[in-house]
Design a protein around this motif. Structure first.
Motif, PDB file in Angstrom:
ATOM      1  N   ALA A  39      44.293  46.804  41.359  1.00 53.63           N
ATOM      2  CA  ALA A  39      45.257  45.696  41.385  1.00 53.63           C
ATOM      3  C   ALA A  39      46.182  45.749  40.174  1.00 53.63           C
ATOM      4  O   ALA A  39      47.389  45.555  40.306  1.00 53.63           O
ATOM      5  CB  ALA A  39      44.519  44.364  41.427  1.00 53.63           C
ATOM      6  N   TYR A  92      51.533  33.779  47.210  1.00 49.64           N
ATOM      7  CA  TYR A  92      50.319  33.532  48.005  1.00 49.64           C
ATOM      8  C   TYR A  92      49.387  34.735  47.972  1.00 49.64           C
ATOM      9  O   TYR A  92      48.161  34.602  47.933  1.00 49.64           O
ATOM     10  CB  TYR A  92      50.695  33.194  49.464  1.00 49.64           C
ATOM     11  N   GLU A  93      50.014  35.921  47.969  1.00 46.74           N
ATOM     12  CA  GLU A  93      49.209  37.135  48.049  1.00 46.74           C
ATOM     13  C   GLU A  93      48.429  37.340  46.746  1.00 46.74           C
ATOM     14  O   GLU A  93      47.254  37.715  46.767  1.00 46.74           O
ATOM     15  CB  GLU A  93      50.128  38.336  48.318  1.00 46.74           C
ATOM     16  N   LEU A  94      49.086  37.056  45.645  1.00 47.13           N
ATOM     17  CA  LEU A  94      48.440  37.200  44.335  1.00 47.13           C
ATOM     18  C   LEU A  94      47.293  36.190  44.204  1.00 47.13           C
ATOM     19  O   LEU A  94      46.207  36.525  43.728  1.00 47.13           O
ATOM     20  CB  LEU A  94      49.494  36.959  43.241  1.00 47.13           C
ATOM     21  N   LEU A  95      47.547  34.959  44.640  1.00 45.04           N
ATOM     22  CA  LEU A  95      46.542  33.913  44.485  1.00 45.04           C
ATOM     23  C   LEU A  95      45.346  34.108  45.411  1.00 45.04           C
ATOM     24  O   LEU A  95      44.260  33.627  45.135  1.00 45.04           O
ATOM     25  CB  LEU A  95      47.171  32.536  44.745  1.00 45.04           C
ATOM     26  N   SER A  96      45.562  34.804  46.525  1.00 45.03           N
ATOM     27  CA  SER A  96      44.456  35.000  47.475  1.00 45.03           C
ATOM     28  C   SER A  96      43.776  36.346  47.274  1.00 45.03           C
ATOM     29  O   SER A  96      42.832  36.672  47.992  1.00 45.03           O
ATOM     30  CB  SER A  96      44.972  34.877  48.916  1.00 45.03           C
ATOM     31  N   ALA A  97      44.243  37.117  46.303  1.00 43.48           N
ATOM     32  CA  ALA A  97      43.669  38.452  46.083  1.00 43.48           C
ATOM     33  C   ALA A  97      42.479  38.369  45.121  1.00 43.48           C
ATOM     34  O   ALA A  97      42.386  37.438  44.325  1.00 43.48           O
ATOM     35  CB  ALA A  97      44.737  39.378  45.493  1.00 43.48           C
ATOM     36  N   PRO A  98      41.583  39.342  45.209  1.00 47.81           N
ATOM     37  CA  PRO A  98      40.421  39.350  44.300  1.00 47.81           C
ATOM     38  C   PRO A  98      40.813  39.833  42.907  1.00 47.81           C
ATOM     39  O   PRO A  98      40.354  40.875  42.441  1.00 47.81           O
ATOM     40  CB  PRO A  98      39.450  40.310  44.987  1.00 47.81           C
ATOM     41  N   VAL A  99      41.682  39.076  42.276  1.00 47.91           N
ATOM     42  CA  VAL A  99      42.232  39.472  40.985  1.00 47.91           C
ATOM     43  C   VAL A  99      41.907  38.377  39.972  1.00 47.91           C
ATOM     44  O   VAL A  99      42.111  37.196  40.254  1.00 47.91           O
ATOM     45  CB  VAL A  99      43.772  39.620  41.079  1.00 47.91           C
ATOM     46  N   SER A 100      41.416  38.767  38.807  1.00 45.74           N
ATOM     47  CA  SER A 100      41.109  37.767  37.776  1.00 45.74           C
ATOM     48  C   SER A 100      42.387  37.440  37.003  1.00 45.74           C
ATOM     49  O   SER A 100      43.369  38.177  37.059  1.00 45.74           O
ATOM     50  CB  SER A 100      40.042  38.289  36.819  1.00 45.74           C
TER      51      SER A 100
END
Lengths: 310, 257
Positions: B9, B94-102
């Motif tokens: 990511a 939306y994509e960033l907030l729903s991704a498995p990213v810290s």
């Protein structure tokens, strides 16, 4: 239902926005692995808030959500990795190419580059020829398919489709339905929100109805239709009638088409004696030249459910 | 995966942001280089030739560190604020907030990309400056350290502005009304020792003074404040920015509903 057969579990979920608006109230919902689940509800019912909360875009106020056994807050990485989300709005990076944006999504979800998978996804969605095109040059239908390609880029087990066919033409809608069925055949669980009743009727295995932030019903589609569906038998009379004849009070009869049609309404689930009714009509000298039956649509059921709760 | 960085990511966001730089080459790199060159022509060449040396350094050479800092600060803020604001504006957040990213990964990638662009820009301006005035760098490692620290710190500030802003006007207001005046009054074009005593003391409340002073020291071995204080203030400012970013992600301020 065994824990393994449930892929998403929502328990005692509440969401109250800073404005004080209660968008979700005590939502309890289990989504089965591999099913197509349609979430129906009028505008503002809480469909998108529910999806957004499960996907991590909206913070829950109370309650617990697990996805594939992983808590969406404590173990958000594992939970989100299995989810693909296609939002309602066509939100894309206009100046990026199709290939790059889909590859970006795959990386974002923690998967190493896999050009073969991206190629297959683009081909499945009829976007392969457009792989080097900038998104700004795509048609609305193509952009919609691109959003799905992005959501599928990391091979999710659960796909959320928020109003997937809003504003798309009939051909594309049917293509979408075919795609969703194909995904289900590969084991992907699909949750879609829609206000097109025909979409839910056409595709869903189970249906949930949400209104004013509360789930008011979750049922197998066939069972829902059976339980709540009304049937009507319409007799086209040889001679028009002025009023429903006496002696038929225990049948739910009404006249239509200026007395040229006699309509019998009954519950699809109950045992009815149509033969008895026809014989009684015949004995009373009421002749008809044709008859047909109809069943109420999911739309009728939905409207009666929502209005019934208001 | 929970305990490990989502390297894929970080790489994806970093590449995406850097790709935007190359797509908008004119806006990202060339325009700041042109405007900085104009500063050299006007202040270094035309006006500078009539100004006496400062600390035995020709005026044209004296302003080089300040000009690089001016561009570094404004571009770091601009790059980072636009980088995170634009997905909010277009809805792709939306994509960033729903991704498995810290949150750490989000900051690393966005701030890393913004800082990279600024550092590249700073080095290009340095190379451009060398065409106009004779340059020497007394402490190259310190120069690089100040360059990197400043780029990262102000990219963090830009990131905060990008999250705070909910329209394009707000995106511009902090750089225009706060950062640019602080930079101009922070000794980009003069030594604060040239100011009356009162204004020298006032200037010490301006954090940019310490950045420019430290950076200029790395070039010419002369500074308005000691190098230790410059470094401390820079690190303190970066820590404060990091604390604000941590708070933003902990609360979801302006990101999550």
């Amino acid at each position: 239902m065994s824990a393994n057969s449930v892929i998403i579990s929502v328990s005692k979920l509440f969401k109250t926005y800073a404005s004080g608006f209660e968008a979700l109230k005590d939502i309890n919902l289990d989504i089965r692995r591999g099913e197509i689940f349609a979430l129906l509800g009028p505008n503002g019912a809480g469909k998108t808030t529910l999806i957004s909360t499960i996907c991590g875009i909206v913070n829950p106020s109370e309650g617990q959500i697990t996805v594939d056994g992983h808590d969406i807050v404590r173990d958000y990485r594992a939970a989100r990795t299995v989810i693909g989300l296609v939002p309602q709005e066509l939100t894309t990076d206009a100046f990026e190419t199709v290939w790059n944006t889909v590859s970006f999504s795959r990386g974002l979800f923690g998967k190493p580059a896999n050009p073969a998978h991206i190629e297959k996804t683009l081909k499945d969605l009829s976007l392969w020829e457009k792989r080097d095109s900038k998104i700004i040059a795509l048609s609305g239908g193509m952009k919609r398919r691109l959003m799905i390609a992005k959501a599928l880029s990391h091979e999710p087990q659960v796909l959320f489709l928020d109003e997937p066919t809003a504003g798309v033409d009939v051909t594309l809608r049917r293509d979408m339905w075919a795609l969703v069925r194909a995904l289900r055949a590969t084991g992907v669980t699909v949750i879609l929100t829609t206000h097109y009743i025909e979409e839910a009727e056409e595709m869903a295995d189970r249906i949930g109805v949400i209104n004013k932030g509360q789930i008011i019903l979750v049922e197998d589609k066939a069972e829902l239709m059976r339980k709540l569906g009304k049937k009507q038998m319409t007799l086209q009379l040889e001679q028009p009638m002025q009023a429903v004849p006496a002696g038929f009070d225990h049948y739910q009869l009404s006249l239509a088409q200026n007395g040229n049609e006699l309509v019998y309404t009954y519950d699809a689930s109950e045992k009815v004696e149509i033969a008895d009714l026809l014989k009684a009509l015949n004995d009373a000298g009421i002749r008809f030249k044709d008859l047909h039956t109809t069943q109420s649509s999911l739309e009728d059921i939905f409207v009666s459910l929502v209005e019934g709760k208001q | 995966m929970s305990s490990h960085l989502n390297v894929h990511a970080i790489r994806a966001i970093y590449r995406f942001e850097m790709a935007r730089t190359w797509r908008t080459l004119m806006q990202s790199i060339i325009s700041p280089v042109i405007s900085t060159s104009l500063y050299f022509v006007v202040f270094g060449g035309a006006i500078g030739s009539r100004i006496p040396e400062i600390d035995n350094i020709s005026y044209g050479a004296f302003i080089v560190p300040g000009l690089i800092m001016l561009s570094l600060l404004t571009q770091s803020i601009s790059n980072a604020s636009f980088g995170i604001y634009f997905p909010k504006f277009t809805g792709t957040i939306y994509e960033l907030l729903s991704a498995p990213v810290s949150y750490i990964e989000i900051v690393l990638s966005y701030v890393g990309a913004a800082a990279t662009k600024s550092i590249i820009l700073g080095l290009i301006i340095l190379a451009t400056a060398s065409l106009f005035v004779p340059l020497r760098i007394a402490h190259p490692l310190w120069m690089v350290l100040f360059l990197v620290l400043t780029a990262v710190t102000f990219s963090l500030v830009g990131f905060i502005i990008g999250i705070w802003a909910d329209n394009f006007e707000k995106l511009q207001v902090v750089p225009l009304l706060i950062i640019t005046p602080l930079t101009f009054l922070g000794g980009s074009f003069y030594s604060i020792n040239m100011l009356p005593e009162f204004w020298q003391k006032v200037s010490l409340f301006n954090p940019v003074v310490y950045l420019i002073s430290g950076f200029r020291w790395s070039f010419y071995d002369v500074s308005d404040v000691s190098i230790g204080i410059s470094l401390s203030v820079t690190v303190l400012f970066m820590s404060a920015s990091l604390a604000v970013v941590a708070w933003i992600f902990r609360t979801g301020y302006k990101l999550k509903r």
